[in-house]
Design a protein around this motif. Structure first.
Motif, PDB file in Angstrom:
ATOM      1  N   HIS A 173      15.374   4.635  18.055  1.00 39.99           N
ATOM      2  CA  HIS A 173      14.447   5.335  18.992  1.00 39.99           C
ATOM      3  C   HIS A 173      13.388   6.051  18.260  1.00 39.99           C
ATOM      4  CE1 HIS A 173      18.438   5.588  21.140  1.00 39.99           C
ATOM      5  NE2 HIS A 173      17.882   4.526  21.689  1.00 39.99           N
ATOM      6  N   LEU A 174      13.560   6.004  16.822  1.00 42.73           N
ATOM      7  CA  LEU A 174      12.205   6.836  16.083  1.00 42.73           C
ATOM      8  C   LEU A 174      11.051   6.620  16.557  1.00 42.73           C
ATOM      9  CD1 LEU A 174      12.534   9.170  13.780  1.00 42.73           C
ATOM     10  CD2 LEU A 174      12.028   6.974  12.258  1.00 42.73           C
ATOM     11  N   LYS A 175      10.404   5.271  16.562  1.00 41.48           N
ATOM     12  CA  LYS A 175       8.972   5.049  16.888  1.00 41.48           C
ATOM     13  C   LYS A 175       8.722   5.481  18.373  1.00 41.48           C
ATOM     14  CE  LYS A 175       8.121   1.914  13.257  1.00 41.48           C
ATOM     15  NZ  LYS A 175       7.377   0.308  13.021  1.00 41.48           N
ATOM     16  N   HIS A 176       9.498   5.214  19.149  1.00 40.67           N
ATOM     17  CA  HIS A 176       9.567   5.420  20.842  1.00 40.67           C
ATOM     18  C   HIS A 176       9.426   6.714  21.061  1.00 40.67           C
ATOM     19  CE1 HIS A 176      10.636   5.793  24.957  1.00 40.67           C
ATOM     20  NE2 HIS A 176       9.427   4.642  25.063  1.00 40.67           N
ATOM     21  N   ASP A 177      10.580   7.416  20.768  1.00 42.67           N
ATOM     22  CA  ASP A 177      10.566   8.950  21.046  1.00 42.67           C
ATOM     23  C   ASP A 177       9.628   9.928  20.311  1.00 42.67           C
ATOM     24  OD1 ASP A 177      12.502   8.153  22.875  1.00 42.67           O
ATOM     25  OD2 ASP A 177      14.196   8.641  21.626  1.00 42.67           O
ATOM     26  N   LEU A 178       9.518   9.452  19.112  1.00 38.69           N
ATOM     27  CA  LEU A 178       8.665  10.507  18.213  1.00 38.69           C
ATOM     28  C   LEU A 178       7.214   9.778  17.984  1.00 38.69           C
ATOM     29  CD1 LEU A 178      11.443  11.922  15.803  1.00 38.69           C
ATOM     30  CD2 LEU A 178      10.775  12.826  18.304  1.00 38.69           C
ATOM     31  N   GLY A 179       6.757   8.944  18.640  1.00 37.00           N
ATOM     32  CA  GLY A 179       5.660   8.350  18.326  1.00 37.00           C
ATOM     33  C   GLY A 179       4.398   9.263  17.945  1.00 37.00           C
ATOM     34  N   LEU A 180       4.236  10.274  18.692  1.00 42.20           N
ATOM     35  CA  LEU A 180       3.310  11.362  18.698  1.00 42.20           C
ATOM     36  C   LEU A 180       3.321  11.945  17.373  1.00 42.20           C
ATOM     37  CD1 LEU A 180       3.163  13.084  22.127  1.00 42.20           C
ATOM     38  CD2 LEU A 180       1.880  11.388  21.333  1.00 42.20           C
ATOM     39  N   LEU A 181       4.361  11.756  16.646  1.00 38.40           N
ATOM     40  CA  LEU A 181       4.405  12.348  15.362  1.00 38.40           C
ATOM     41  C   LEU A 181       4.063  11.520  14.249  1.00 38.40           C
ATOM     42  CD1 LEU A 181       7.573  14.551  15.733  1.00 38.40           C
ATOM     43  CD2 LEU A 181       5.340  15.479  16.067  1.00 38.40           C
ATOM     44  N   ILE A 182       4.116  10.076  14.505  1.00 36.86           N
ATOM     45  CA  ILE A 182       3.848   9.133  13.582  1.00 36.86           C
ATOM     46  C   ILE A 182       2.646   8.923  13.546  1.00 36.86           C
ATOM     47  CG2 ILE A 182       4.184   6.532  13.017  1.00 36.86           C
ATOM     48  CD1 ILE A 182       6.979   6.937  14.283  1.00 36.86           C
ATOM     49  N   SER A 183       1.838   8.888  12.252  1.00 44.39           N
ATOM     50  CA  SER A 183       0.543   8.443  11.757  1.00 44.39           C
ATOM     51  C   SER A 183       0.523   7.190  10.989  1.00 44.39           C
ATOM     52  CB  SER A 183      -0.047   9.704  11.008  1.00 44.39           C
ATOM     53  OG  SER A 183       0.534  10.120   9.975  1.00 44.39           O
ATOM     54  N   GLU A 184      -0.539   6.652  10.835  1.00 41.58           N
ATOM     55  CA  GLU A 184      -0.787   5.228  10.141  1.00 41.58           C
ATOM     56  C   GLU A 184      -1.585   5.529   8.985  1.00 41.58           C
ATOM     57  OE1 GLU A 184      -0.624   1.420  12.140  1.00 41.58           O
ATOM     58  OE2 GLU A 184      -2.666   1.296  11.453  1.00 41.58           O
ATOM     59  N   HIS A 185      -1.012   4.980   7.826  1.00 36.79           N
ATOM     60  CA  HIS A 185      -2.056   5.286   6.538  1.00 36.79           C
ATOM     61  C   HIS A 185      -2.049   4.028   5.902  1.00 36.79           C
ATOM     62  CE1 HIS A 185      -1.667   9.570   7.135  1.00 36.79           C
ATOM     63  NE2 HIS A 185      -0.543   9.305   7.654  1.00 36.79           N
ATOM     64  N   LYS A 186      -3.196   3.470   5.000  1.00 36.54           N
ATOM     65  CA  LYS A 186      -3.102   2.348   4.239  1.00 36.54           C
ATOM     66  C   LYS A 186      -3.379   2.976   2.864  1.00 36.54           C
ATOM     67  CE  LYS A 186      -5.767  -0.962   7.268  1.00 36.54           C
ATOM     68  NZ  LYS A 186      -6.717  -2.028   7.456  1.00 36.54           N
ATOM     69  N   VAL A 187      -2.276   2.506   2.083  1.00 33.75           N
ATOM     70  CA  VAL A 187      -2.277   3.114   0.904  1.00 33.75           C
ATOM     71  C   VAL A 187      -2.424   2.032  -0.164  1.00 33.75           C
ATOM     72  CG1 VAL A 187      -1.173   4.900   1.235  1.00 33.75           C
ATOM     73  CG2 VAL A 187       0.225   3.131   0.455  1.00 33.75           C
ATOM     74  N   CYS A 188      -2.690   2.237  -1.571  1.00 38.34           N
ATOM     75  CA  CYS A 188      -2.730   1.192  -2.549  1.00 38.34           C
ATOM     76  C   CYS A 188      -2.211   1.829  -3.778  1.00 38.34           C
ATOM     77  CB  CYS A 188      -4.075   0.788  -2.787  1.00 38.34           C
ATOM     78  SG  CYS A 188      -4.449  -0.594  -4.125  1.00 38.34           S
ATOM     79  N   GLU A 189      -1.341   1.129  -4.394  1.00 35.39           N
ATOM     80  CA  GLU A 189      -0.533   1.714  -5.580  1.00 35.39           C
ATOM     81  C   GLU A 189      -0.589   0.819  -6.752  1.00 35.39           C
ATOM     82  OE1 GLU A 189       3.093   3.402  -4.434  1.00 35.39           O
ATOM     83  OE2 GLU A 189       2.208   4.768  -2.892  1.00 35.39           O
ATOM     84  N   TRP A 190      -0.400   1.408  -7.807  1.00 33.67           N
ATOM     85  CA  TRP A 190      -0.183   0.330  -9.176  1.00 33.67           C
ATOM     86  C   TRP A 190       1.130   0.126  -9.159  1.00 33.67           C
ATOM     87  CZ3 TRP A 190      -2.536  -2.548 -12.416  1.00 33.67           C
ATOM     88  CH2 TRP A 190      -1.889  -3.004 -13.644  1.00 33.67           C
ATOM     89  N   ASP A 191       1.588  -1.197  -9.289  1.00 35.35           N
ATOM     90  CA  ASP A 191       2.876  -1.671  -9.704  1.00 35.35           C
ATOM     91  C   ASP A 191       3.226  -1.776 -11.144  1.00 35.35           C
ATOM     92  OD1 ASP A 191       5.377  -3.052  -9.784  1.00 35.35           O
ATOM     93  OD2 ASP A 191       5.039  -3.960  -7.963  1.00 35.35           O
ATOM     94  N   GLU A 192       3.845  -0.872 -11.679  1.00 34.71           N
ATOM     95  CA  GLU A 192       4.034  -0.833 -13.233  1.00 34.71           C
ATOM     96  C   GLU A 192       4.773  -2.140 -13.560  1.00 34.71           C
ATOM     97  OE1 GLU A 192       3.461   1.298 -15.527  1.00 34.71           O
ATOM     98  OE2 GLU A 192       2.847   3.180 -14.663  1.00 34.71           O
ATOM     99  N   ALA A 193       6.044  -2.503 -12.709  1.00 37.77           N
ATOM    100  CA  ALA A 193       6.789  -3.507 -13.370  1.00 37.77           C
ATOM    101  C   ALA A 193       5.749  -4.900 -13.248  1.00 37.77           C
ATOM    102  CB  ALA A 193       7.992  -4.002 -12.131  1.00 37.77           C
ATOM    103  N   LYS A 194       5.155  -5.084 -11.969  1.00 40.39           N
ATOM    104  CA  LYS A 194       4.200  -6.449 -11.990  1.00 40.39           C
ATOM    105  C   LYS A 194       2.869  -6.394 -12.691  1.00 40.39           C
ATOM    106  CE  LYS A 194       6.564  -7.864  -7.946  1.00 40.39           C
ATOM    107  NZ  LYS A 194       6.328  -8.104  -6.432  1.00 40.39           N
ATOM    108  N   GLY A 195       2.516  -5.076 -12.990  1.00 31.40           N
ATOM    109  CA  GLY A 195       1.352  -4.928 -13.463  1.00 31.40           C
ATOM    110  C   GLY A 195       0.075  -5.378 -12.752  1.00 31.40           C
ATOM    111  N   ARG A 196       0.060  -4.808 -11.619  1.00 27.25           N
ATOM    112  CA  ARG A 196      -0.976  -5.235 -10.621  1.00 27.25           C
ATOM    113  C   ARG A 196      -1.023  -3.879  -9.432  1.00 27.25           C
ATOM    114  NH1 ARG A 196       0.783  -7.451  -5.873  1.00 27.25           N
ATOM    115  NH2 ARG A 196       2.985  -8.362  -5.937  1.00 27.25           N
ATOM    116  N   PHE A 197      -2.087  -3.918  -8.807  1.00 33.14           N
ATOM    117  CA  PHE A 197      -2.355  -3.124  -7.573  1.00 33.14           C
ATOM    118  C   PHE A 197      -1.664  -4.028  -6.332  1.00 33.14           C
ATOM    119  CE2 PHE A 197      -5.507  -1.632 -10.376  1.00 33.14           C
ATOM    120  CZ  PHE A 197      -5.172  -0.266 -10.302  1.00 33.14           C
ATOM    121  N   PHE A 198      -1.031  -3.486  -5.474  1.00 36.57           N
ATOM    122  CA  PHE A 198      -0.765  -3.703  -4.003  1.00 36.57           C
ATOM    123  C   PHE A 198      -0.925  -2.604  -3.024  1.00 36.57           C
ATOM    124  CE2 PHE A 198       2.702  -0.954  -5.177  1.00 36.57           C
ATOM    125  CZ  PHE A 198       3.262  -0.258  -4.241  1.00 36.57           C
ATOM    126  N   ALA A 199      -1.322  -3.194  -2.053  1.00 35.72           N
ATOM    127  CA  ALA A 199      -1.736  -2.393  -0.658  1.00 35.72           C
ATOM    128  C   ALA A 199      -0.813  -2.599   0.345  1.00 35.72           C
ATOM    129  CB  ALA A 199      -3.151  -2.780  -0.272  1.00 35.72           C
TER     130      ALA A 199
END
Length: 862
Positions: A583-609
């Protein structure tokens, strides 16, 4: 009461009332200011309207009203009445109303002209409760703008440390003598091996014995008042004492704010004939209360203080020592009606080390309710009110942020229609928002019972002294269907125009509905499980639930009540509701925000989004993104550098030397307005100075190929770079033509007090040479002919010379070359001449031409 010292002030006070509208009255404990004075004022012909007297505590307000009414031979509610939260006894005949703090501010907000009221008395204003400070500020504004005929009397047991006269410079000051009997002080400090509550129980049990070695027998006829920090300690001490004293003779009577009025009255009343009382009280008994028959006070010396933590948004409860002022007030309770004795559970030498007075609540409290009061009053800045003490800026900031998030005020702190409606419900802004939003939710979901359920939840959350039924808030709903809590629920239902069978609703309430409603009030307290007992709130705070509690097994919660305590790393949850992940997304949908992020993967040695669905700082769900936007990569690089530090960049000694040089320039030549090149500042501003050069960087390898030194240098203007090279060069040109490197060092410990250096004179600046050092490394023969060490920064910094042997090994270190030539050089010459006979070791080095060759190759030497 005709014998009370306050009587001496009646005539001067009546005279002052004819000439002043602000009066400050200092009257110590026992003077009669809370009882005899308001009683007398009822008969003064100069006062035609009502008298309001503010008492900080409900138990004191009720007690004072009953005492004055009894003195008049009347019932409470006739000439004298009171208004406290959840209990009012007034009538149309009432001329003296004793009210508590929050009641006064609401009376002013609802009727700013205070029609029919002639005098407002602030009793015990020295206690500095937050609503008292606010009520005084609003009263001063009413008096200044609407009611210049309104009289304000501020009464205090002491004016020490209380800036009343600065706040009310035109007020007249009247001082009364106190009436108290001698109180003998006895110190019984706790030993290290014994818990203090056990020690206190033993001291009390010993004090009531007729042969007590510490409490004289003449005090043994009366009752005992024991001061403790809170309800929990009172209950524990009551259990301990029930095994140590004869309960047929000694009545154990707790006294704290959560008790019913009848229980409080029982504690205050005198002991029945043939019995003695042991009253176990919090600081509600410190002032404005006279408990009949008290001759012995036993003071733990502790209080429980709630300090607002702006990082987590809750108050941290701490056990702290009381102040000297509080200790004096507590001891005075033993000498109200006859000589008495006070037993203090600390060492006598510790008394002088206690703080002088308590910190005002406005300095340590949450300010959300106060901020809403200000907005409703039409003020957008708390500090604009005439306050005794300005509140901390961060506390104000957090209060306005929450009100804005709940849409109770706009971005300019102007109250919204939603905020006005919330204020008029008379509860905490969070709960008021939940109540109002429940009406919207009820319509959209076609569940009218949600409004009444919200009322039940609000009543539970406002209640004090709930029994322990676990963390699940649904277990407490039935309590809100009874007594004063039910009356409050009915009041809210009437305000929101709803009606339901609350007992049935309390039995059948669905967890889904409860969590949805609570999320409206606490959007920053959605909690996600981490570990067996731990949860992380959406505001980033860590909390825990006892592993035995069923709520600890859920993945998601909404936390309605948690507290931080001294000695605990995470807050402890007291009330919460489970959230079904489905019920999380349905009942508390107004509190949810969408973000696009990119991070460095230490193990794989590359960026991922990835795309993240978040509630505050909590990730609800995530999905990988195939196309990585260059802006996201830049941000990921910045985040990576900030987490790892500048050391992952292509930095060498030249960079660190540049930092030192600019730091020294800031200290000794601040007039050039140097930018900060401190590592922390560079990391904090990466997006400004480095981000433009990261557009084509898509790997750590490429990142490490960047010319970071050049980018950092560009933070200085061209003119600043030239000035820096002139004031603090990287090399020093020797007479031999050699460019000797200069190594700069900063003494970090000496940086304290640098903030005012731009106001200092040249002489003062010269005294700061210990802040840094410039080290010039050069062979001794190339320093020949120098009469003194080089000077930098227009003579403010002396260069330290590290003189080297022909083999480039250090042989001397000096910041005073002239003294070195005349002294230590003689011994150096003796030793070095035998080791390096081919090189020049002159007898008069200051007047010898420098060389970088051997004697054979040096012109003019054989």
């Amino acid at each position: 009461m005709s014998q009370l010292p306050i009587q001496a002030l009646f005539e001067p006070l009546q005279q002052a009332l004819s000439t002043h509208r602000q009066i400050i009255l200092e009257a110590p404990t026992g003077a009669g200011k809370s009882t005899a004075l308001p009683l007398a004022m009822l008969s003064w012909p100069s006062i035609n309207g009502k008298i309001l007297m503010l008492e900080p505590r409900r138990v004191a307000a009720r007690s004072v009203a009953h005492f004055i009414a009894q003195s008049l031979g009347e019932k409470v509610g006739d000439s004298v009445g009171y208004r406290v939260r959840g209990d009012t006894k007034v009538s149309r005949h009432t001329r003296l109303e004793i009210v508590t703090e929050g009641i006064l501010t609401r009376m002013i907000q609802q009727d700013p002209e205070l029609n029919g009221i002639d005098v407002i008395i602030f009793d015990e204003i020295h206690e500095r409760h937050l609503p008292t400070d606010l009520g005084l500020a609003l009263t001063l504004e009413v008096q200044d703008s609407l009611r210049d005929d309104l009289t304000l009397i501020a009464m205090s047991a002491t004016l020490a440390g209380l800036p009343l006269q600065q706040l009310m410079p035109e007020a007249t000051l009247l001082v009364s003598e106190g009436r108290s009997f001698d109180v003998e002080q006895v110190y019984r400090p706790v030993t290290r091996q014994q818990p203090w509550l056990e020690h206190m129980a033993n001291v009390i049990a010993e004090s009531v014995k007729t042969d007590s070695p510490h409490v004289p027998q003449q005090y043994q006829m009366g009752s005992i008042l024991a001061f403790l920090p809170g309800k929990g300690e009172i209950n524990k001490l009551q259990r301990l004492l029930s095994q140590k004293v004869d309960t047929q003779v000694f009545l154990l009577c707790p006294l704290y704010g959560d008790l019913t009025p009848a229980e409080q009255d029982n504690a205050i009343a005198g002991a029945p004939k043939g019995k003695r009382k042991i009253v176990l009280a919090t600081n509600v008994a410190e002032s404005s209360l006279t408990i009949d028959g008290i001759t012995i006070v036993v003071d733990s010396g502790y209080k429980r203080e709630a300090s607002f933590n702006p990082r987590t948004g809750v108050s941290r409860l701490s056990l702290k020592r009381i102040s000297q002022a509080s200790a004096i007030q507590r001891a005075g309770r033993a000498g109200r009606l006859a000589p008495g004795c006070c037993v203090r559970l600390w060492a006598q030498e510790e008394q002088s080390r206690l703080s002088k007075a308590e910190a005002p609540e406005i300095s340590v409290s949450e300010l959300t309710t106060m901020a809403l009061e200000c907005a409703y009053w039409g003020e957008s800045n708390i500090e604009n009110l005439p306050l005794l003490t300005a509140p901390p800026a961060i506390h104000q900031q957090k209060a306005w942020q929450l009100l804005t998030q709940l849409e109770l005020v706009d971005a300019n702190h102007k109250i919204s229609p939603h905020g006005k409606a919330a204020y008029e419900l008379g509860c905490h802004p969070r709960l008021a928002h939940m109540l109002l939003q429940s009406t919207v939710l009820a319509k959209t979901q076609k569940q009218p019972e949600l409004v009444s359920l919200a009322c039940l939840l609000a009543a539970v959350l406002e209640a004090r002294g709930l029994p322990k039924k676990g963390v699940d808030i649904s277990q407490y709903l039935s309590l809100a269907t009874q007594g004063l809590m039910a009356a409050q629920v009915n009041k809210w239902q009437a305000s929101l125009s709803v009606s339901s069978d609350i007992k049935q609703l309390a039995r059948d309430a669905a967890s889904r509905d409860i969590s949805t409603l609570l999320a409206l009030a606490y959007p920053d307290r959605i909690a996600q499980a981490r570990g067996k007992q731990g949860f992380r709130l959406s505001n980033g705070t860590g909390v825990t639930i006892d592993i035995e509690d069923n709520m600890s097994t859920h993945e998601w919660l909404v936390v309605a009540d948690f507290q931080e305590s001294q000695g605990r790393n995470a807050g402890r949850v007291y009330l919460a509701a489970a959230i079904n992940p489905e019920h999380l997304k349905h009942d508390l949908g107004l509190l949810i925000s969408e973000h696009k992020v990119c991070e460095w993967d230490e193990a794989k040695g590359r960026f991922f989004a990835e795309k993240q669905q978040k509630i505050g700082e909590l990730i609800v769900s995530r999905s990988l993104e195939s196309n990585v936007d260059s802006d996201l990569i830049v941000q990921a690089l910045i985040n990576h550098i900030q987490s790892k530090g500048l050391s992952i960049l292509n930095l060498d000694e030249r960079f660190y030397q540049l930092q030192c040089r600019v730091k020294l320039a800031q200290l000794y030549a601040p007039e050039y307005d140097w930018p900060s090149l401190e590592s922390a500042d560079l990391l904090a501003t990466l997006s400004e100075w480095l981000a433009p050069y990261l557009v084509d960087v898509n790997s750590i390898a490429k990142l490490q190929k960047l010319d970071i030194l050049s980018q950092v240098k560009n933070l200085l203007t061209w003119s600043q770079q030239q000035t820096l090279n002139e004031l603090l060069p990287t090399h020093w040109k020797m007479a031999t033509g050699t460019s000797a490197p200069i190594h700069y060092q900063i003494d970090e410990a000496s940086d304290k007090g640098c903030e005012d250096i731009d106001q200092a004179s040249d002489e003062v600046l010269a005294s700061h040479s210990v802040r840094g050092r410039a080290l010039l490394r050069v062979r001794l023969q190339e320093a020949l002919g120098l009469s003194q060490s080089p000077l930098l920064l227009h003579g403010k910094l002396v260069v330290t010379m590290e003189l080297l042997s022909p083999a480039q090994r250090p042989i001397a270190l000096t910041a005073d070359l002239a003294s070195f030539w005349q002294g230590p050089y003689v011994e150096v010459k003796k030793e070095m001449r035998g080791r390096y006979p081919r090189h020049l070791w002159p007898d008069d080095p200051a007047n010898t031409t420098a060389t970088k060759f051997t004697k054979k190759k040096t012109p003019g030497l054989k």
